[in-house]
Design an enzyme around this catalytic site. Structure first.
Site, PDB file in Angstrom:
ATOM      1  CD  GLU A  38      -2.382   1.040   5.311  1.00  0.00           C
ATOM      2  OE1 GLU A  38      -1.934   0.074   4.680  1.00  0.00           O
ATOM      3  OE2 GLU A  38      -2.767   0.960   6.473  1.00  0.00           O
TER       4      GLU A  38
ATOM      5  CB  THR B 170      -0.937   0.042   1.229  1.00  0.00           C
ATOM      6  OG1 THR B 170      -0.181  -0.106   2.419  1.00  0.00           O
ATOM      7  CG2 THR B 170      -2.003  -1.035   1.155  1.00  0.00           C
TER       8      THR B 170
HETATM    9  C1  LIG Z   1      -8.275  -3.045   0.735  1.00  0.00           C
HETATM   10  C2  LIG Z   1      -7.734  -3.068   2.136  1.00  0.00           C
HETATM   11  C3  LIG Z   1      -8.576  -3.415   3.187  1.00  0.00           C
HETATM   12  C4  LIG Z   1      -8.111  -3.445   4.504  1.00  0.00           C
HETATM   13  N1  LIG Z   1      -8.963  -3.788   5.518  1.00  0.00           N
HETATM   14  C5  LIG Z   1      -8.511  -3.838   6.792  1.00  0.00           C
HETATM   15  C6  LIG Z   1      -9.385  -4.190   7.880  1.00  0.00           C
HETATM   16  O1  LIG Z   1     -10.601  -4.427   7.714  1.00  0.00           O
HETATM   17  N2  LIG Z   1      -8.856  -4.281   9.130  1.00  0.00           N
HETATM   18  C7  LIG Z   1      -7.518  -4.024   9.377  1.00  0.00           C
HETATM   19  O2  LIG Z   1      -7.099  -4.143  10.514  1.00  0.00           O
HETATM   20  N3  LIG Z   1      -6.694  -3.639   8.378  1.00  0.00           N
HETATM   21  C8  LIG Z   1      -7.165  -3.554   7.105  1.00  0.00           C
HETATM   22  N4  LIG Z   1      -6.320  -3.195   6.085  1.00  0.00           N
HETATM   23  C9  LIG Z   1      -5.026  -2.595   6.415  1.00  0.00           C
HETATM   24  C10 LIG Z   1      -3.911  -3.566   6.521  1.00  0.00           C
HETATM   25  O3  LIG Z   1      -3.915  -4.032   7.861  1.00  0.00           O
HETATM   26  C11 LIG Z   1      -2.682  -2.725   6.246  1.00  0.00           C
HETATM   27  O4  LIG Z   1      -2.582  -2.508   4.880  1.00  0.00           O
HETATM   28  C12 LIG Z   1      -1.473  -3.347   6.851  1.00  0.00           C
HETATM   29  O5  LIG Z   1      -1.463  -2.968   8.204  1.00  0.00           O
HETATM   30  C13 LIG Z   1      -0.179  -2.921   6.215  1.00  0.00           C
HETATM   31  O6  LIG Z   1       0.161  -1.639   6.582  1.00  0.00           O
HETATM   32  P1  LIG Z   1       1.680  -1.187   6.525  1.00  0.00           P
HETATM   33  O7  LIG Z   1       2.124  -1.333   5.081  1.00  0.00           O
HETATM   34  O8  LIG Z   1       1.679   0.232   7.026  1.00  0.00           O
HETATM   35  O9  LIG Z   1       2.446  -2.108   7.414  1.00  0.00           O
HETATM   36  C14 LIG Z   1      -6.756  -3.137   4.770  1.00  0.00           C
HETATM   37  C15 LIG Z   1      -5.905  -2.792   3.702  1.00  0.00           C
HETATM   38  C16 LIG Z   1      -6.379  -2.754   2.401  1.00  0.00           C
HETATM   39  C17 LIG Z   1      -5.458  -2.370   1.286  1.00  0.00           C
END
Ligand SMILES: Cc1cc2nc3c(=O)[nH]c(=O)nc-3n(C[C@H](O)[C@H](O)[C@H](O)COP(=O)(O)O)c2cc1C
Length: 199
Positions: A130, A65
């Site tokens: 993100e 992301t």
């Molecule tokens: C389409 C999409 C849906 C997401 N849905 C959730 C969610 O429902 N709950 C959650 O805790 N994180 C959700 N995430 C976030 C992910 O946890 C997050 O991208 C992950 O923590 C990686 O973040 P970082 O690259 O900063 O480590 C989602 C991310 C994306 C791209």
């Protein structure tokens, strides 16, 4: 439900815990979301230089992301909830030093899903926006200018008992976003002026 405020204001509020994702939720997810034509508060235009997140998205979830800086979030104050959104995004070919490092197929307008929230699964304390662009980029683009138009809402932010559950929902989000964008009134935003500013 209260209106979302700026990231800084929101961070000072108590927030209820995110609901836990259930099997019933998984089974009842629609394949297309939102009306046939985007309705207010959409479209919402965002722009900012891509900054580094914690880096778990790509490694843990197979879903890299691009994070937007806090200063780019005020336009999202028109939405009433944290959660997953869909729309289009475009990345500038130029890095911070002004060198052209991305090729043309990486810099066209591409479909995206956006997570706006606290990532309860990872227990983040700060609101983040993100964007996962549905495209295989040949290199990172931290520091590059990114433009996005958010066109609709997919689902609330949930908590998970397993990483697999989150991965499965993200895969469904991508499919739902692509199907929801494949409607004429959504597709036309690909050629919006917000995107034509990039060289
Ligand atoms: C389409 C999409 C849906 C997401 N849905 C959730 C969610 O429902 N709950 C959650 O805790 N994180 C959700 N995430 C976030 C992910 O946890 C997050 O991208 C992950 O923590 C990686 O973040 P970082 O690259 O900063 O480590 C989602 C991310 C994306 C791209």
């Amino acid at each position: 439900m209260t209106m979302l405020e700026t990231a800084a204001e929101l961070a000072t509020h108590e927030r209820p815990p995110a609901p836990l994702r259930t099997e019933k939720f998984r089974q009842s997810r629609p394949e297309v979301v939102g009306p046939d034509c985007p309705e207010p508060p959409f479209p919402i235009s965002l722009s900012g230089a891509v900054r580094k997140g914690f880096g778990r998205g790509g490694k843990d979830l197979g879903c890299p992301t691009a994070n937007l800086p806090d200063e780019s979030l005020p336009p999202m104050s028109n939405v009433t909830q944290t959660g997953v959104y869909y729309g289009y995004a475009q990345v500038s070919p130029y890095n911070k030093e002004g060198q052209k490092v991305l090729s043309e197929d990486d810099t066209v307008v591409l479909p995206m899903v956006m997570s706006l929230g606290y990532n309860p699964f990872y227990k983040n304390q700060q609101l983040t926006a993100e964007i996962h662009i549905m495209h295989n980029f040949k290199s990172d683009f931290y520091g590059h200018e990114m433009r996005a138009i958010v066109l609709g809402y997919i689902r609330p932010e949930l908590n998970y008992t397993s990483r697999e559950g989150l991965i499965e929902d993200i895969e469904t989000d991508k499919r739902v976003a692509l199907k929801s964008l494949a409607r004429p009134e959504y597709e036309k935003y690909k050629s919006d002026l917000h995107f034509s500013l990039l060289p």
